[in-house]
Motif scaffolding. Structure first.
Motif, PDB file in Angstrom:
ATOM      1  N   MET A   1       0.859  -1.186   0.000  1.00 31.49           N
ATOM      2  CA  MET A   1       0.000   0.000   0.000  1.00 31.49           C
ATOM      3  C   MET A   1       0.892   1.231   0.000  1.00 31.49           C
ATOM      4  SD  MET A   1      -1.369   0.143   3.958  1.00 31.49           S
ATOM      5  CE  MET A   1      -1.945  -1.548   3.930  1.00 31.49           C
ATOM      6  N   SER A   2       0.310   2.352  -0.343  1.00 32.00           N
ATOM      7  CA  SER A   2       1.067   3.602  -0.400  1.00 32.00           C
ATOM      8  C   SER A   2       1.436   4.065   1.001  1.00 32.00           C
ATOM      9  CB  SER A   2       0.239   4.684  -1.084  1.00 32.00           C
ATOM     10  OG  SER A   2      -0.871   5.032  -0.267  1.00 32.00           O
ATOM     11  N   TYR A   3       2.390   4.985   1.053  1.00 33.93           N
ATOM     12  CA  TYR A   3       2.790   5.512   2.355  1.00 33.93           C
ATOM     13  C   TYR A   3       1.626   6.211   3.044  1.00 33.93           C
ATOM     14  CZ  TYR A   3       4.681   8.463   5.952  1.00 33.93           C
ATOM     15  OH  TYR A   3       4.895   9.089   7.153  1.00 33.93           O
ATOM     16  N   VAL A   4       0.821   6.938   2.280  1.00 31.64           N
ATOM     17  CA  VAL A   4      -0.315   7.650   2.878  1.00 31.64           C
ATOM     18  C   VAL A   4      -1.257   6.664   3.545  1.00 31.64           C
ATOM     19  CG1 VAL A   4      -2.335   9.058   2.384  1.00 31.64           C
ATOM     20  CG2 VAL A   4      -0.138   9.586   1.286  1.00 31.64           C
ATOM     21  N   ASN A   5      -1.607   5.604   2.850  1.00 31.82           N
ATOM     22  CA  ASN A   5      -2.512   4.607   3.435  1.00 31.82           C
ATOM     23  C   ASN A   5      -1.874   3.900   4.630  1.00 31.82           C
ATOM     24  OD1 ASN A   5      -4.591   5.156   1.667  1.00 31.82           O
ATOM     25  ND2 ASN A   5      -3.952   3.590   0.188  1.00 31.82           N
ATOM     26  N   TYR A   6      -0.575   3.648   4.537  1.00 32.72           N
ATOM     27  CA  TYR A   6       0.101   2.984   5.663  1.00 32.72           C
ATOM     28  C   TYR A   6       0.057   3.878   6.902  1.00 32.72           C
ATOM     29  CZ  TYR A   6       3.440   0.319   8.390  1.00 32.72           C
ATOM     30  OH  TYR A   6       4.019  -0.426   9.384  1.00 32.72           O
ATOM     31  N   SER A   7       0.350   5.139   6.731  1.00 29.45           N
ATOM     32  CA  SER A   7       0.384   6.055   7.875  1.00 29.45           C
ATOM     33  C   SER A   7      -1.002   6.256   8.475  1.00 29.45           C
ATOM     34  CB  SER A   7       0.977   7.400   7.451  1.00 29.45           C
ATOM     35  OG  SER A   7       0.181   8.014   6.457  1.00 29.45           O
ATOM     36  N   ILE A   8      -2.040   6.112   7.679  1.00 30.36           N
ATOM     37  CA  ILE A   8      -3.405   6.241   8.204  1.00 30.36           C
ATOM     38  C   ILE A   8      -3.774   5.044   9.079  1.00 30.36           C
ATOM     39  CG2 ILE A   8      -5.852   6.229   7.536  1.00 30.36           C
ATOM     40  CD1 ILE A   8      -5.052   7.896   5.088  1.00 30.36           C
ATOM     41  N   ASN A   9      -3.317   3.874   8.691  1.00 30.01           N
ATOM     42  CA  ASN A   9      -3.777   2.636   9.335  1.00 30.01           C
ATOM     43  C   ASN A   9      -2.886   2.141  10.482  1.00 30.01           C
ATOM     44  OD1 ASN A   9      -6.229   1.356   7.814  1.00 30.01           O
ATOM     45  ND2 ASN A   9      -4.914   2.235   6.210  1.00 30.01           N
ATOM     46  N   TYR A  10      -1.625   2.549  10.488  1.00 38.13           N
ATOM     47  CA  TYR A  10      -0.713   1.933  11.452  1.00 38.13           C
ATOM     48  C   TYR A  10       0.103   2.978  12.203  1.00 38.13           C
ATOM     49  CZ  TYR A  10      -1.812  -1.970   8.394  1.00 38.13           C
ATOM     50  OH  TYR A  10      -2.482  -2.890   7.647  1.00 38.13           O
ATOM     51  N   ARG A  11       0.399   2.651  13.459  1.00 35.26           N
ATOM     52  CA  ARG A  11       1.339   3.470  14.225  1.00 35.26           C
ATOM     53  C   ARG A  11       2.729   3.300  13.614  1.00 35.26           C
ATOM     54  NH1 ARG A  11      -0.976   0.754  18.795  1.00 35.26           N
ATOM     55  NH2 ARG A  11      -2.565   2.024  19.835  1.00 35.26           N
ATOM     56  N   GLN A  12       3.454   4.401  13.611  1.00 37.53           N
ATOM     57  CA  GLN A  12       4.816   4.339  13.093  1.00 37.53           C
ATOM     58  C   GLN A  12       5.863   4.550  14.183  1.00 37.53           C
ATOM     59  OE1 GLN A  12       3.341   7.019   9.691  1.00 37.53           O
ATOM     60  NE2 GLN A  12       5.228   6.114   8.877  1.00 37.53           N
ATOM     61  N   THR A  13       5.396   4.887  15.363  1.00 41.90           N
ATOM     62  CA  THR A  13       6.300   4.972  16.507  1.00 41.90           C
ATOM     63  C   THR A  13       5.489   4.762  17.774  1.00 41.90           C
ATOM     64  OG1 THR A  13       8.018   6.300  17.595  1.00 41.90           O
ATOM     65  CG2 THR A  13       6.097   7.486  16.758  1.00 41.90           C
ATOM     66  N   TRP A  14       6.134   4.183  18.774  1.00 41.78           N
ATOM     67  CA  TRP A  14       5.455   3.905  20.041  1.00 41.78           C
ATOM     68  C   TRP A  14       6.512   3.622  21.092  1.00 41.78           C
ATOM     69  CZ3 TRP A  14       5.451  -0.327  23.359  1.00 41.78           C
ATOM     70  CH2 TRP A  14       4.440  -0.378  24.318  1.00 41.78           C
ATOM     71  N   SER A  15       6.305   4.078  22.314  1.00 39.68           N
ATOM     72  CA  SER A  15       7.250   3.832  23.397  1.00 39.68           C
ATOM     73  C   SER A  15       6.541   3.262  24.604  1.00 39.68           C
ATOM     74  CB  SER A  15       7.976   5.126  23.799  1.00 39.68           C
ATOM     75  OG  SER A  15       8.785   4.901  24.939  1.00 39.68           O
ATOM     76  N   ALA A  16       7.148   2.224  25.191  1.00 39.39           N
ATOM     77  CA  ALA A  16       6.587   1.618  26.396  1.00 39.39           C
ATOM     78  C   ALA A  16       6.730   2.526  27.605  1.00 39.39           C
ATOM     79  CB  ALA A  16       7.277   0.286  26.675  1.00 39.39           C
ATOM     80  N   LEU A  17       7.646   3.469  27.545  1.00 37.70           N
ATOM     81  CA  LEU A  17       7.851   4.339  28.703  1.00 37.70           C
ATOM     82  C   LEU A  17       6.831   5.455  28.775  1.00 37.70           C
ATOM     83  CD1 LEU A  17      11.746   4.539  28.922  1.00 37.70           C
ATOM     84  CD2 LEU A  17      10.160   3.021  30.085  1.00 37.70           C
ATOM     85  N   ASN A  18       6.110   5.670  27.693  1.00 35.17           N
ATOM     86  CA  ASN A  18       4.931   6.541  27.727  1.00 35.17           C
ATOM     87  C   ASN A  18       5.211   7.897  28.373  1.00 35.17           C
ATOM     88  OD1 ASN A  18       2.230   7.107  27.201  1.00 35.17           O
ATOM     89  ND2 ASN A  18       1.530   6.292  29.160  1.00 35.17           N
ATOM     90  N   GLY A  19       6.269   8.554  27.902  1.00 32.90           N
ATOM     91  CA  GLY A  19       6.548   9.906  28.378  1.00 32.90           C
ATOM     92  C   GLY A  19       7.284   9.983  29.684  1.00 32.90           C
ATOM     93  N   SER A  20       7.793   8.870  30.190  1.00 32.96           N
ATOM     94  CA  SER A  20       8.547   8.901  31.450  1.00 32.96           C
ATOM     95  C   SER A  20       9.830   9.704  31.274  1.00 32.96           C
ATOM     96  CB  SER A  20       8.896   7.480  31.893  1.00 32.96           C
ATOM     97  OG  SER A  20       7.737   6.729  32.135  1.00 32.96           O
ATOM     98  N   GLN A  21      10.360  10.147  32.388  1.00 31.33           N
ATOM     99  CA  GLN A  21      11.626  10.847  32.362  1.00 31.33           C
ATOM    100  C   GLN A  21      12.733   9.889  31.903  1.00 31.33           C
ATOM    101  OE1 GLN A  21      12.192  14.185  33.027  1.00 31.33           O
ATOM    102  NE2 GLN A  21       9.940  14.264  32.972  1.00 31.33           N
ATOM    103  N   PRO A  22      13.790  10.397  31.302  1.00 37.59           N
ATOM    104  CA  PRO A  22      14.895   9.519  30.886  1.00 37.59           C
ATOM    105  C   PRO A  22      15.416   8.698  32.054  1.00 37.59           C
ATOM    106  CG  PRO A  22      15.175  11.736  29.990  1.00 37.59           C
ATOM    107  CD  PRO A  22      14.022  11.814  30.945  1.00 37.59           C
ATOM    108  N   LEU A  23      15.700   7.448  31.780  1.00 40.26           N
ATOM    109  CA  LEU A  23      16.167   6.541  32.821  1.00 40.26           C
ATOM    110  C   LEU A  23      17.685   6.574  32.909  1.00 40.26           C
ATOM    111  CD1 LEU A  23      13.689   3.624  32.127  1.00 40.26           C
ATOM    112  CD2 LEU A  23      13.567   5.355  33.919  1.00 40.26           C
ATOM    113  N   PRO A  24      18.256   6.120  34.011  1.00 40.41           N
ATOM    114  CA  PRO A  24      19.702   6.262  34.227  1.00 40.41           C
ATOM    115  C   PRO A  24      20.541   5.603  33.133  1.00 40.41           C
ATOM    116  CG  PRO A  24      18.588   5.640  36.268  1.00 40.41           C
ATOM    117  CD  PRO A  24      17.569   5.536  35.184  1.00 40.41           C
ATOM    118  N   THR A  25      21.607   6.265  32.782  1.00 40.26           N
ATOM    119  CA  THR A  25      22.495   5.778  31.728  1.00 40.26           C
ATOM    120  C   THR A  25      23.214   4.499  32.130  1.00 40.26           C
ATOM    121  OG1 THR A  25      22.857   8.044  30.995  1.00 40.26           O
ATOM    122  CG2 THR A  25      24.463   6.417  30.276  1.00 40.26           C
TER     123      THR A  25
END
Length: 954
Positions: free
Chosen positions: A821-845
């Motif tokens: 499918m085209s990029y436009v259709n792909y971007s409409i139907n699917y997430r292209q980025t996601w994080s399990a930390l959900n906006g948490s502060q950066p964790l220790p290095t």
């Protein structure tokens, strides 16, 4: 004197893995090796039931699990009763008896946790192993001792140490000790350790098995072959001889060996008689009292002796079985299998994460890979000390496990990629497992495809992505922007690797940041012409001196491909090189008839002379320059090359080598090394890692634990390098990281060498019964791998090598899909980025998420580790706090959590280990400071500490 009989199945497949795993269970292929584990267990259980005095210990759970799954409920209940009575005891409890030299700590923990989970579920607390039993591995690691202590073990016994060390310990009664397994952790890493005599076999002439030819106990005095008096006296003499090497009035007699007890009744009836008649001699003044026992009981008896013990702080590497038989070849043997095992672990850890964060609850789908990895840790598996067809079987099991894991990965991405339940079906994800040879047939020639990258670490990373292509593509980032890319040619040595079928001649390279515990998806769209976003090499030179440099480093090479110097531009120092490149040792072609004729083979590395030879007298060099990467391709001949790469903004130098097919037409075995010769005055010292964690100082031609006589001045100085090796002076340190375990050394000041490949023509007669001569596609095996060079002052090196090493064994996982499918259709139907930390502060290095595993829909097992040592870094070597809740924000709130021991089979506040006293008036007493019920989700980790938690969600 109390002699404790330890009846045991020495090790299901010990040193000579001659048959594949299932053959040992089912007693097939007995033309290779007679062994049938299922019959051993059947026979032992029957004999134990017959006489309540008898005991038996069992180690490797992989085989027991296979047998257990075939038993009736009645038999299982019988076995449980024997375990509850302490008559059948599980010790060590790992899926296999893991090697200690070339294994990675992550996999050691995993395979022991797998076995511990099974034992806990089936036998409860009575099935929990109390000590380690490493009677067959070819050298012993300080890190393994530390891990075993953290698993809650009270002790460790093994049988193989260097022959010189063994002689001196036996003469001075130093066969048992307190091993301080960590230079960073406190008493929690101390472990009582004993070296058992005879490796693990019975005393001479006392093997009562159909595989043996020793005389049985004949106790009918009316018969002419009555032999009780002489047999009893022989045993009493053997007991006294053994006791001369130990410090208490307790000794442990191992009674068993490889593949024995298939007719357990033969063993036990003879031992019953031996016990009866030896103990009867006490009325005549004998001081020997013998009885059935287990290693755990023996350990407890030693503990009650209330004496002090010597200590040890180094490790048992390398070891030799005679003057010229150094077991250092296996550090490198089967380098392709070693790399595949490390790659498989990477996939296993990521699959666990994706399963957990997607709440797919498909842990059973991960088991095949987890189980295959557990078997692969065996001391005749990843070590490379098995027959070729057995090595092939290991690789097949890992591949099948990866296939099962890929199913879980797809089920996870169905949830994580979908924007809503009405979305189109999620495109199937594929792994490109031949990307190590720049091949990905799934996407080859496609007009569009997607690349999804999962970052398994809890830190933001910047990934350098290389995709083999036959077309030019426009790449859409997760947020829709067009990404700038570089098109670089795939080198001719790579294109010519046997078995490579790809027609791709270029790799599309781009750089991208990826959030912690997150995925990004990139959409590739084919173009018929070059676009301004695609950059081609700006300059290519051939057989000319060249300089590769970026903001941090400069690498100078001459027109013959010699590395002249590396300059650290940030710190304003340089490291000149006097030599660098691929060399080989000649393998000793002995017939093994005496120590001086010891051959080089799967176990042993023995060069014919200390001299090395360059793989070629001439080299060709091609230097390629782009905005993103600069490379120097050095081709030695048709079977050896290397490519040095320096990326824009990179502070690490990548050295990719391709070796093979190693030529043997001259009937000479060859051991190939990559050598780096500098002017660093290292004073005979170098440093190697222990199973990927702590570093240990090595000194050439020296052992700190015993007086060492040099017989083999090359192989006797080789050590296992699971992760990194370095040399240094006060101002400069050169660290080399490896992508798999290899043997390494510093044979002269300023030099580091790493063995990358081996091809020998003689068997070393240590059990494999065939040379280390790997082939593929009708010719010698070709191996491709990487070294990573870091040049920094010693006080700054840890920051780079610690983080780089974590990235090497926890790489981002890349999966491809064909969305049609085209990029436009792909971007409409699917997430292209996601994080399990959900906006948490950066964790220790300095904190690493070692394990994230979903046990049930609401219960998770996690391991966190502080991966810096004490005093390594001014900031990152400090204790650090982390909030567990930050790892679970996408799920909800934590309602309960408990800290467990390292294997996750016991709450930490219930771990009460035996207390020992050292001859320095030290006590091994240790109690976790966090053993009380935890009320806050914020936990503290100290340098090199690993903490395991079971977390329950709302």
């Amino acid at each position: 004197m109390k002699v404790e009989f330890n009846n045991h199945l020495a090790n299901v497949n010990r040193r000579k893995l001659l048959k594949v795993f299932v053959n040992y269970i089912e007693q097939t292929r007995n033309d290779i090796q007679h062994a049938g584990v299922q019959y051993i267990l059947d026979s032992v259980i029957e004999s134990l039931v017959e006489n309540p005095d008898r005991r038996f210990v069992y180690v490797e759970i992989a085989f027991f699990w296979r047998w257990w799954m075939q038993q009736t409920d009645e038999m299982r209940n019988t076995v449980r009763e024997l375990v509850n009575q302490g008559r059948l005891e599980f010790i060590s409890g790992g899926w296999s008896m893991n090697d200690e030299g070339v294994t990675h700590y992550n996999s050691i923990i995993d395979q022991h946790s797998l076995g511990a989970e099974f034992l806990r579920d089936q036998f409860g607390e009575c099935g929990r192993p109390k000590l380690g039993w490493q009677i067959d591995p070819f050298g012993h690691s300080r890190e393994v001792a530390s891990l075993f202590a953290q698993m809650g073990f009270d002790g460790l016994f093994f049988g193989r140490i260097d022959f010189q060390d063994h002689i001196q310990r036996a003469q001075t009664k130093r066969m048992e000790m307190i091993w301080k397994g960590s230079s960073n952790l406190d008493e929690q890493s101390w472990l009582f350790t004993g070296v058992i005599p005879r490796t693990y076999n019975a005393p001479d002439s006392f093997c009562f098995d159909y595989l043996c030819h020793d005389e049985p106990m004949k106790d009918d005095p009316k018969l002419h072959d009555y032999n009780i008096p002489e047999r009893v006296q022989a045993f009493i003499d053997a007991a006294h001889n053994q006791a001369d090497s130990y410090t208490t009035n307790h000794i442990m007699m191992t009674m068993g060996s490889d593949f024995q007890y298939e007719n357990a009744d033969e063993w036990y009836k003879n031992l019953d008689k031996l016990i009866k008649y030896v103990n009867a001699q006490q009325t005549n003044g004998s001081d020997v009292n013998i009885f059935y026992s287990t290693p755990t009981c023996y350990l407890y008896a030693l503990n009650k002796a209330n004496r002090t013990w010597i200590t040890k702080t180094d490790d048992f590497f390398p070891i030799a079985w005679n003057q010229h038989g150094s077991w250092t070849g296996y550090f490198t043997s089967r380098p392709a299998l070693k790399r595949f095992e490390r790659y498989s672990n990477n996939i296993l850890q990521v699959t666990r994460q994706l399963n957990a964060f997607s709440n797919a609850t498909l842990r059973h789908g991960i088991f095949p890979l987890s189980e295959a990895m557990g078997i692969a840790q065996h001391h005749d598996a990843v070590s490379g000390t098995e027959k070729q067809h057995v090595a092939d079987d290991y690789a097949q099991r890992l591949a099948q496990g990866i296939d099962s894991a890929l199913y879980v990965i797809n089920e996870a991405y169905k949830k994580l990629l979908s924007k809503n339940t009405q979305s189109l079906p999620v495109p199937t994800q594929y792994l490109c497992q031949f990307s190590n040879i720049s091949e990905c047939l799934t996407i080859e020639g496609q007009d569009n495809f997607t690349l999804t990258i999962w970052n398994p670490t809890i830190q933001l990373i910047e990934d350098i992505v290389r995709v083999p292509v036959t077309k030019n593509y426009t790449i859409h980032s997760p947020t829709g922007e067009i990404i700038a890319t570089t098109l670089i040619p795939i080198s001719s040595p790579t294109r010519n690797i046997p078995g490579r079928t790809s027609s791709a001649e270029y790799e599309l390279l781009f750089r991208t940041p990826i959030q912690p515990l997150a995925f990004n998806t990139y959409y590739f769209e084919a173009k018929t012409h070059m676009t301004k976003e695609t950059k081609l090499p700006t300059r290519v030179t051939k057989n000319q001196a060249c300089i590769l440099q970026n903001q941090h480093l400069r690498i100078e090479l001459d027109e013959k491909g010699n590395l002249n110097k590396i300059v650290n531009r940030d710190r304003n120092f340089e490291i000149p090189f006097s030599a660098h490149g691929l060399y080989w040792y000649t393998s000793f072609p002995g017939n093994n008839s005496a120590p001086e004729f010891q051959a080089s083979g799967a176990y042993c590395f023995r060069p014919l002379t200390p001299s090395t030879f360059p793989v070629s007298s001439s080299r060709n060099i091609t230097c390629t320059y782009t905005d993103e990467v600069q490379t120097a391709l050095i081709i030695y001949n048709q079977w050896a090359s290397q490519e040095i790469s320096l990326y824009d903004q990179g502070q690490t130098i990548e050295n990719e080598w391709i070796v093979g097919p190693i030529p043997i037409e001259d009937h000479i075995g060859k051991e190939i090394i990559m050598r780096y010769d500098t002017n660093i005055p290292s004073n005979g010292l170098f440093y190697t890692d222990a199973n990927g964690r702590e570093m240990i100082e090595r000194q050439r031609d020296f052992r700190s634990s015993y007086n060492y006589t040099v017989y083999e001045n090359v192989s006797g100085n080789y050590y296992p390098v699971a992760s990194r090796i370095w040399i240094k002076d006060n101002q400069r340190q050169m660290t080399i990281l490896t992508d798999r375990s290899q043997g390494g050394s510093s044979m002269r000041d300023g030099s580091i060498e790493l063995m990358v490949h081996r091809r020998t023509l003689y068997d070393d007669r240590q059990g494999v019964a065939e040379p280390m001569n790997e082939t593929a596609y009708g010719q010698g095996l070709v191996v491709r791998g990487k070294h990573f060079l870091i040049v920094e002052p010693p006080e700054f090196s840890a920051l780079h090598h610690r983080i780089a090493a974590q990235r090497l064994f926890m790489n981002p996982l890349k999966t491809y899909a064909l969305p049609n499918m085209s990029y436009v259709n792909y971007s409409i139907n699917y997430r292209q980025t996601w994080s399990a930390l959900n906006g948490s502060q950066p964790l220790p290095t300095n904190i690493h998420l070692l394990t994230f595993d979903q046990l049930t829909s609401k219960v998770f097992l996690i391991r966190l580790e502080h991966f810096f040592e004490l005093k390594e870094d001014a900031n990152l070597s400090r204790p650090v706090q982390i909030d567990l809740q930050s790892l679970f924000n996408v799920f909800g709130n934590i309602t309960d959590f408990v800290e467990l021991n390292l294997t996750g089979n016991l709450p930490l506040n219930q771990m009460n280990r035996l207390v020992w006293k050292t001859d320095n008036n030290e006590s091994s007493y240790w109690k976790s400071k966090d053993s009380s019920p935890l009320k806050s989700t914020i936990v503290t980790l100290n340098p090199m500490q690993i903490k395991t938690f079971q977390v329950t969600l709302q």
